[in-house]
Scaffold this active site. Sequence first.
Site, PDB file in Angstrom:
ATOM      1  CG  ASP A  78      -0.221   0.009   2.530  1.00 48.49           C
ATOM      2  OD1 ASP A  78       0.691  -0.813   2.696  1.00 48.49           O
ATOM      3  OD2 ASP A  78      -0.576   0.827   3.417  1.00 48.49           O
ATOM      4  CD  GLU A 145       4.488   0.684   6.606  1.00 53.42           C
ATOM      5  OE1 GLU A 145       5.395   1.039   7.383  1.00 53.42           O
ATOM      6  OE2 GLU A 145       3.953   1.472   5.786  1.00 53.42           O
TER       7      GLU A 145
END
Length: 483
Positions: A78, A145
């Site tokens: 991400d 994350e």
Amino acid sequence: MDWMQDLEPKAVFGHFAKLCEIPHGSYNIDEISDYLYSFAKELKLWCKQDEYKNVLIRKPATKGYENVPAILLQGHMDMVAVKEEDCTLDLAKDGLELDFKDGYLLAKGTSLGGDDGIALAYAMAILEADDIAHPAIEVLFTVNEEVGMDGAIGVDLSEFTAGRLLNIDSEEEGILLAGCAGGTRVAAAFMEERTEVQGDVWNISLKGFQGGHSGADIHKWRGNAICLLGRCLDLLQDKVSMRLISINGGEKDNAIPRFAQALVCVPEDAEETLRASFAEIEESLRGEFIDREASMKLSLEKRNCDERMLAFSKETTACVSAMLASVFDGVITMSAELEGIVETSLNLGVVSTDGNTINAVFALRSSKKSAKDYLARRLTHLIKAFGGKVSRSGDYPAWEYRADSPLRDKMVRIFKEQYDREPVVTVIHAGLECGILLEKKPELDAISFGPDILDIHTTRERLDVKSVERTWKYILAVLADKE
């Protein structure tokens, strides 16, 4: 993008460009996870996509490296997906528009996602290559994350045997990270049934702030647009009766907010006082922040509003404004053990209005768990004192520096051989997944590193192309070294 073909290493930038075609902001990772899983399947490698959408991959050692201990390569899928106000892309659906300028790769009007797309691209290039010498490679691509490290928290590492971890999630070439802060998220909610309001509607906005990473940039004391908007609202209420209609600002809890705006209702006869008071506040803030936020812009605009408007009470307006103005934002303490390193910090990253609720989200970081927990407690007391409700989530541990690290020694030696200079070995205030992964596998010997990526988590993010190439050569040298 013909210029893309000229970037070296071609395989790395080729994969990076394909990843940029796939929307992959936090919580929007299904498509990129499926893509990575399919990539590994096409290479006929062992792979697994877990319930969290993490992707795990294994590649056997090349000839002559069968007895060399395995290495785990790790990065996250991400990105912090932010865009300029005038950008028409929908980052939930559209890919990025890449550009190349002055030796840097960037994205037009948006963040680039070099954090951490470059880690994925490096690993993909290694996985598909048949001419790179390496021991057994294990690859872990994690999810979300940037918003709590959900993937690292959920992943099962029992399928992996590697005792060495290369986390490619750092943004300064020549710096080897051997520790990081832990963190947590605290959310505040102020709930009240809004009622119809009479008077003039005004828009108060602050924008043009630098923003930045709430860990890596927190020590630079950049202006927090949300806190400063709270300060404006708090001061204005000394002179003008005011009711808050809505307040919104920031994009991610782990990014220092660059903008914030509020709609307020004031009596029709208060325009002159409001304008004069706002001008005084604007002048004082400019004088205070001129050296740090030269591009900041404060504006006060009257809105034509014929429709029925609902607003929070004067009491709730005062409480929310005072809380935003009073919160202890930025560096809380510096480390006593490591000179120049932040120990504990707080970032108010997002404020939003959802119907009858005003939400505020904070990112807390500390290299010491007790300090992190006490900061969360202090913040909770403050929010409750102003009438808000509090929740806490996304807690992750610090990665503690270890005195004995054969992997660190090896990477320092290889760096000196390649660069003819010493790398900097340090710890970072930003959060990394290493702490979570080491909790699951305490025997892991870990280092985090990466190429130069400037202004991550902002629309100014850019990736140094030559640094990517040098770091690629460094990774290959580490893999090829049999010690």
